[in-house]
Design a protein around this motif. Structure first.
Motif, mmCIF file in Angstrom:
data_model
loop_
_atom_site.group_PDB
_atom_site.id
_atom_site.type_symbol
_atom_site.label_atom_id
_atom_site.label_comp_id
_atom_site.label_asym_id
_atom_site.label_seq_id
_atom_site.Cartn_x
_atom_site.Cartn_y
_atom_site.Cartn_z
ATOM 1 N N GLY A 181 0.847 -1.193 0.000
ATOM 2 C CA GLY A 181 0.000 0.000 0.000
ATOM 3 C C GLY A 181 0.878 1.238 0.000
ATOM 4 N N PRO A 182 0.246 2.401 -0.036
ATOM 5 C CA PRO A 182 1.023 3.641 -0.067
ATOM 6 C C PRO A 182 1.837 3.831 1.214
ATOM 7 C CG PRO A 182 -1.329 4.108 0.219
ATOM 8 C CD PRO A 182 -1.209 2.647 -0.035
ATOM 9 N N CYS A 183 2.984 4.477 1.086
ATOM 10 C CA CYS A 183 3.771 4.828 2.264
ATOM 11 C C CYS A 183 3.412 6.256 2.680
ATOM 12 C CB CYS A 183 5.265 4.653 2.003
ATOM 13 S SG CYS A 183 6.057 6.007 1.114
ATOM 14 N N LEU A 184 3.983 6.701 3.782
ATOM 15 C CA LEU A 184 3.655 8.038 4.285
ATOM 16 C C LEU A 184 4.010 9.117 3.272
ATOM 17 C CD1 LEU A 184 2.578 9.225 7.037
ATOM 18 C CD2 LEU A 184 4.945 9.883 7.463
ATOM 19 N N ARG A 185 5.108 8.906 2.549
ATOM 20 C CA ARG A 185 5.562 9.910 1.580
ATOM 21 C C ARG A 185 4.648 9.938 0.350
ATOM 22 N NH1 ARG A 185 9.428 14.148 1.876
ATOM 23 N NH2 ARG A 185 11.009 12.814 2.822
ATOM 24 N N CYS A 186 4.065 8.783 -0.007
ATOM 25 C CA CYS A 186 3.069 8.755 -1.093
ATOM 26 C C CYS A 186 1.883 9.651 -0.718
ATOM 27 C CB CYS A 186 2.504 7.355 -1.298
ATOM 28 S SG CYS A 186 3.609 6.093 -1.908
ATOM 29 N N LEU A 187 1.459 9.558 0.537
ATOM 30 C CA LEU A 187 0.246 10.253 0.990
ATOM 31 C C LEU A 187 0.499 11.726 1.255
ATOM 32 C CD1 LEU A 187 -1.046 7.612 3.549
ATOM 33 C CD2 LEU A 187 -1.520 7.808 1.116
ATOM 34 N N PHE A 188 1.608 11.995 1.934
ATOM 35 C CA PHE A 188 1.926 13.366 2.340
ATOM 36 C C PHE A 188 3.321 13.708 1.829
ATOM 37 C CE2 PHE A 188 -0.540 11.430 5.964
ATOM 38 C CZ PHE A 188 -1.749 12.028 5.661
ATOM 39 N N PRO A 189 3.417 14.115 0.558
ATOM 40 C CA PRO A 189 4.752 14.387 0.007
ATOM 41 C C PRO A 189 5.423 15.576 0.677
ATOM 42 C CG PRO A 189 3.035 14.555 -1.712
ATOM 43 C CD PRO A 189 2.338 14.276 -0.414
ATOM 44 N N VAL A 190 4.620 16.468 1.254
ATOM 45 C CA VAL A 190 5.168 17.696 1.826
ATOM 46 C C VAL A 190 4.688 17.824 3.271
ATOM 47 C CG1 VAL A 190 5.194 20.217 1.619
ATOM 48 C CG2 VAL A 190 5.131 18.811 -0.445
ATOM 49 N N SER A 191 5.611 18.209 4.147
ATOM 50 C CA SER A 191 5.292 18.347 5.567
ATOM 51 C C SER A 191 4.400 19.561 5.827
ATOM 52 C CB SER A 191 6.603 18.514 6.328
ATOM 53 O OG SER A 191 6.359 18.870 7.655
ATOM 54 N N PRO A 192 3.369 19.411 6.675
ATOM 55 C CA PRO A 192 2.646 20.610 7.123
ATOM 56 C C PRO A 192 3.632 21.533 7.858
ATOM 57 C CG PRO A 192 1.467 18.612 7.756
ATOM 58 C CD PRO A 192 2.818 18.188 7.271
ATOM 59 N N PRO A 193 3.362 22.855 7.852
ATOM 60 C CA PRO A 193 4.307 23.774 8.497
ATOM 61 C C PRO A 193 4.419 23.489 9.998
ATOM 62 C CG PRO A 193 2.306 24.928 7.776
ATOM 63 C CD PRO A 193 2.208 23.549 7.254
ATOM 64 N N PRO A 194 5.645 23.568 10.568
ATOM 65 C CA PRO A 194 5.798 23.322 12.005
ATOM 66 C C PRO A 194 5.122 24.419 12.834
ATOM 67 C CG PRO A 194 7.907 23.950 11.014
ATOM 68 C CD PRO A 194 6.906 23.883 9.907
ATOM 69 N N GLU A 195 4.651 24.071 14.026
ATOM 70 C CA GLU A 195 3.952 25.032 14.888
ATOM 71 C C GLU A 195 3.929 24.474 16.302
ATOM 72 O OE1 GLU A 195 -0.296 25.209 14.338
ATOM 73 O OE2 GLU A 195 -0.470 23.051 14.111
ATOM 74 N N ARG B 43 -0.867 4.357 -3.934
ATOM 75 C CA ARG B 43 0.585 4.547 -4.017
ATOM 76 C C ARG B 43 0.906 5.542 -5.113
ATOM 77 N NH1 ARG B 43 3.897 -0.925 -4.325
ATOM 78 N NH2 ARG B 43 5.639 0.512 -4.169
ATOM 79 N N ASN B 44 1.963 6.287 -4.897
ATOM 80 C CA ASN B 44 2.474 7.188 -5.919
ATOM 81 C C ASN B 44 3.639 6.478 -6.602
ATOM 82 O OD1 ASN B 44 3.686 9.143 -7.414
ATOM 83 N ND2 ASN B 44 4.307 10.428 -5.688
ATOM 84 N N PRO B 45 3.466 6.118 -7.892
ATOM 85 C CA PRO B 45 4.531 5.363 -8.570
ATOM 86 C C PRO B 45 5.855 6.117 -8.587
ATOM 87 C CG PRO B 45 2.553 5.571 -9.960
ATOM 88 C CD PRO B 45 2.339 6.448 -8.760
ATOM 89 N N ALA B 46 5.799 7.442 -8.461
ATOM 90 C CA ALA B 46 7.028 8.248 -8.472
ATOM 91 C C ALA B 46 7.508 8.572 -7.057
ATOM 92 C CB ALA B 46 6.776 9.533 -9.247
ATOM 93 N N PRO C 184 9.553 8.959 -3.890
ATOM 94 C CA PRO C 184 10.996 8.800 -3.696
ATOM 95 C C PRO C 184 11.341 7.725 -2.662
ATOM 96 C CG PRO C 184 10.217 10.877 -2.743
ATOM 97 C CD PRO C 184 9.067 10.276 -3.496
ATOM 98 N N ASP C 185 10.393 7.384 -1.777
ATOM 99 C CA ASP C 185 10.699 6.412 -0.723
ATOM 100 C C ASP C 185 10.325 4.981 -1.087
ATOM 101 O OD1 ASP C 185 11.690 8.474 0.700
ATOM 102 O OD2 ASP C 185 10.242 8.383 2.340
ATOM 103 N N CYS C 186 9.187 4.777 -1.768
ATOM 104 C CA CYS C 186 8.764 3.398 -2.035
ATOM 105 C C CYS C 186 8.547 3.117 -3.513
ATOM 106 C CB CYS C 186 7.507 3.046 -1.227
ATOM 107 S SG CYS C 186 5.970 3.695 -1.916
ATOM 108 N N GLY C 187 8.808 4.123 -4.380
ATOM 109 C CA GLY C 187 8.561 3.938 -5.811
ATOM 110 C C GLY C 187 9.385 2.823 -6.435
ATOM 111 N N ASN C 188 10.507 2.449 -5.775
ATOM 112 C CA ASN C 188 11.374 1.401 -6.321
ATOM 113 C C ASN C 188 10.884 -0.002 -5.978
ATOM 114 O OD1 ASN C 188 11.931 1.845 -3.577
ATOM 115 N ND2 ASN C 188 13.951 0.899 -3.766
ATOM 116 N N LEU C 189 9.899 -0.100 -5.056
ATOM 117 C CA LEU C 189 9.390 -1.431 -4.688
ATOM 118 C C LEU C 189 8.417 -1.916 -5.763
ATOM 119 C CD1 LEU C 189 8.635 -0.961 -0.868
ATOM 120 C CD2 LEU C 189 10.647 -1.960 -1.928
ATOM 121 N N PRO C 190 8.255 -3.255 -5.923
ATOM 122 C CA PRO C 190 7.329 -3.747 -6.947
ATOM 123 C C PRO C 190 5.884 -3.324 -6.675
ATOM 124 C CG PRO C 190 8.231 -5.562 -5.625
ATOM 125 C CD PRO C 190 8.980 -4.331 -5.238
#
Ligand SMILES: [Zn+2]
Lengths: 242, 93
Positions: A165-179, A231-234, A236-242
């Protein structure tokens, strides 16, 4: 093997998942990353459930402003390392398990050693940069990663099963601003409990994991939703997995 | 055409409801839908968009429960009956 003492302690769980399920929990090693609002809830339930080895990492000292939500830290703990505080409480709750509490900051350098030998990583962090590090470690090692985050009366959680399934980076490619985030303890209770339940489900092989779905809790509206994500096929963290 | 807009958490506090039924002209894009909502709900614009008028990068836009995984989510065309959702993830612990 489950001892007589364990038979008694875990009787209500054995009704659910049998002795075999309890043995799986006993054989498991779980990394809980953080001993704050989420981490105290998660580690409390995992210790109570009989997870054989809990490794809890946190670098902070207990402050009085933590006490509205970090339920294993009490007034008398202010000034102590959070890891010492949780270790004491969890050991008193369940002396039959091994608790490794390590006071350190999770970094690129020590991440590998911290995850060594663990079957599962549970997110109890308060920032996305460290979550991305946990996510990548889980993906690289092929072990599940349970994400949770909170703010105010709101929270979200999802379960990453690398390659499936999708990884965290697939779902949230960009971090919410810190606060400095507002928070009530009960929200940590809801999301931390769901994370702990996800961990127990995965370890005992029951139910449907929150994979490919984000569970969204809206405590103000008294509403829970889940959205389907892919999943995001591109990635950067899990795109290399089958 | 009839479209349903859904939102969560702090966005819901601004829109006042988690689900809003809208009538939009055929071929409308997500940009037009959000523009209409921002005009109707003061406070939504600064939560959704940055100073340059771009959607804030951490906000998820979903069409029929699936993430609009496009570099230009605002240019995604909406179809009759679609459910468009906007989700601002939280980050605390
Ligand atoms: Zn990914």
């Amino acid at each position: 093997m489950i001892t007589d003492e364990e038979q008694k302690r875990y009787a209500r769980q054995i009704l659910l998942s049998g002795e075999e399920g309890q043995e799986r929990l006993k054989a498991a090693s779980v990394l809980v990353a953080g001993a704050g609002g989420l981490g105290t809830v998660i580690s409390l339930y995992l210790a109570a459930a009989g997870v054989g080895r809990l490794r809890i990492i946190d670098c902070d000292i207990v402050e009085s402003s933590n006490l509205n939500r970090q339920i294993l830290h009490w007034s008398r703990d202010v000034g102590r390392p959070k890891t010492a505080s949780v270790k004491e409480k969890l050991a008193a709750l369940n002396p039959l398990i091994r608790i490794e509490a390590e006071q350190s900051r999770i970094t690129e350098e020590n991440m590998g050693a911290l995850a060594q030998g663990c079957n599962l990583i549970v997110d109890a962090m308060d920032n996305f940069p460290t979550r991305y590090l946990l996510n990548r470690t889980a993906v690289d090692r092929g072990i599940p990663f349970i994400h949770g985050a909170v703010r105010g009366f709101f929270g979200q959680t999802t379960t990453v099963i690398p390659g499936k399934g999708p990884c965290l980076r697939c779902l949230f490619p960009v971090s919410p601003p810190p606060e400095v985030f507002p928070i009530v303890g009960a929200t940590c209770g809801v999301i931390g409990s769901i994370e702990a339940a996800e961990a127990i489900k995965l370890l005992t092989g029951q139910g449907e994991p929150l994979m490919g779905r984000i569970f969204i809790w809206d405590g103000l509206a008294g509403n829970a939703d889940s959205i389907i994500v892919e999943r995001n096929p591109a990635c950067p963290d899990c795109g290399n997995l089958p | 055409m009839k479209v349903t807009f859904r939102t969560f958490a702090t966005f819901r506090e601004v829109t006042g409801a988690g689900e809003i039924e809208m009538i939009l002209p055929p071929g409308e894009k997500i940009r037009g839908l959000l523009e209409e909502l921002c005009n109707a709900h003061p406070g939504l614009r600064e939560r959704l968009f940055d100073a340059a008028g771009q959607i804030k990068p951490h906000i998820l836009i979903l069409k029929n429960g699936r993430s609009v995984a496009s570099l230009q989510p605002l240019d995604t065309v909406i179809d009759e009956g679609d459910v468009i959702a906007v989700f601002p993830p939280v980050a605390g612990g």
